[in-house]
Design a protein around this motif. Structure first.
Motif, short mmCIF file in Angstrom:
data_model
loop_
_atom_site.label_atom_id
_atom_site.label_comp_id
_atom_site.label_asym_id
_atom_site.label_seq_id
_atom_site.Cartn_x
_atom_site.Cartn_y
_atom_site.Cartn_z
N LEU A 1 3.51 -0.91 -34.47
CA LEU A 1 3.89 -1.18 -33.09
C LEU A 1 4.00 -2.66 -32.75
N ARG A 2 3.00 -3.46 -33.17
CA ARG A 2 2.93 -4.85 -32.72
C ARG A 2 2.01 -5.63 -33.66
N HIS B 1 -4.04 -1.71 -31.70
CA HIS B 1 -3.69 -0.74 -30.66
C HIS B 1 -4.50 0.53 -30.93
N ASP C 1 4.87 3.62 -38.99
CA ASP C 1 4.60 3.07 -37.67
C ASP C 1 4.00 1.67 -37.77
N THR D 1 9.37 1.76 -29.31
CA THR D 1 8.18 2.38 -28.74
C THR D 1 8.56 3.29 -27.57
N SER D 2 7.55 3.88 -26.93
CA SER D 2 7.81 4.93 -25.94
C SER D 2 8.60 4.45 -24.73
N HIS E 1 -1.72 3.30 -32.59
CA HIS E 1 -0.67 2.93 -33.53
C HIS E 1 -1.17 1.88 -34.52
N ASP F 1 4.12 7.11 -35.32
CA ASP F 1 3.07 7.43 -34.34
C ASP F 1 1.74 7.76 -35.00
N ARG G 1 14.23 5.12 -28.29
CA ARG G 1 13.02 5.84 -28.71
C ARG G 1 13.20 6.51 -30.08
N CYS G 2 12.08 6.64 -30.79
CA CYS G 2 12.09 6.94 -32.23
C CYS G 2 12.67 8.32 -32.59
N GLY H 1 7.49 -2.41 -30.87
CA GLY H 1 7.46 -2.84 -29.48
C GLY H 1 8.15 -4.18 -29.27
N HIS I 1 8.90 2.32 -34.79
CA HIS I 1 8.15 2.42 -33.52
C HIS I 1 7.71 1.02 -33.08
#
Length: 283
Positions: free
Chosen positions: A220-221, A225, A218, A32-33, A228, A197, A57-58, A252, A250
């Motif tokens: 994220l978790r 979110h 993508d 992730t970012s 994402h 993303d 980062r991706c 987290g 991506h």
């Protein structure tokens, strides 16, 4: 800021184009970012000794017979290219303009020495505007004090609808939504697609993603979110598209690679930094 011309720049290239190369996708970064581990975090994943939980980062790089195609230039780009022993990038395509996808752009400064030309960048108008603002020095008309004092870049505009060719490969843009305020692009090349993303794929874009061998998506978790897909949402998309295999990216620090990987369907996997996929279907 200085850069010296590499000693071998007049005579050779690192990772030169070759007709013998089978296309290969290299995951440079899958995080992730803020990356994983996140600065100051003491959670189990951020403190993990499993190297697959170390996520920069991706970005991905696709090795092609005509050269190395990079998708996005994250802040970790120099570290990623050194880690994977990739000495040259021939062209770059951008998904969108967020900092974690463009702020490694200055790391391209060495490559024009070997290419003997500017590095071609392919992006939408919004990405070009951000690049020209954030890297205004790269587009200065002032005479350089020395070779390599600024990146040498050549921007090619792309849009949401038209396919385009890069390094001998036809790329089809796949418009995606990244929350309520941002449009991003995924890309399809042959039977491979890369869609990071995003938390919504319009139906017209879903049609562009049917019949895939490999989808990168993508996720994220676990919890929802606003910009994402979470794991369950990504699995729903994969179930609709039915690629032969899918890889989630991506990721987290909620995602502990070992336990989560074993919980996924057999044809779905977590990507990790350094993962390489042979992709003969990219053409």
């Amino acid at each position: 800021m200085t850069a010296s011309e590499p000693a071998n720049s007049d005579s050779s290239e690192t990772n030169p184009p070759s007709s013998d190369i089978t296309p290969e996708v290299i995951f440079l970064g899958t995080g992730t970012s803020v990356g994983v581990p996140a600065i100051g975090c003491e959670c189990d994943v951020c403190q993990s000794t499993d190297p697959r939980n170390n996520r920069t980062r991706c970005a991905i790089l696709i090795r092609l017979p005509e050269g190395n195609l990079l998708i996005d230039t994250p802040p970790d780009l120099r570290t990623q290219l050194l880690r994977e022993k990739i000495g040259l990038v021939h062209a770059v395509v951008f998904t969108h303009e967020h900092a974690d996808h463009i702020y490694g752009l200055d790391d391209l400064r060495l490559f024009p020495f070997r290419l003997q030309r500017p590095v071609p960048l392919y992006c939408r108008e919004e990405v070009e505007s951000r690049i020209r603002t954030s890297y205004d020095y790269a587009f200065s008309t002032r005479t350089q004090t020395h070779a390599g004092s600024r990146p040498q870049l050549q921007i090619h505009s792309i849009n949401n609808g038209d396919s385009f060719e890069v390094l001998g490969v036809q790329m089809t843009p796949v418009p995606l939504k990244h929350g309520p305020h941002f449009d991003v692009l995924g890309f399809r090349m042959g039977d491979f697609a890369y869609c990071t993303d995003t938390n919504h794929i319009p139906e017209s874009s879903m049609e562009r993603l049917r019949g895939l061998d490999t989808l990168v998506l993508d996720a994220l978790r676990f919890t929802p979110h606003p910009t994402h897909f979470n794991i369950d949402e990504a699995l729903e998309v994969i179930d609709q598209l039915q690629p032969r295999q899918a890889f989630l990216t991506h990721l987290g620090h909620d995602i502990d690679h070992g336990p989560v990987e074993t919980s996924l369907p057999d044809h779905v996997h977590l990507a990790h930094d350094g993962l390489r996929l042979s992709m003969p279907s990219i053409s």
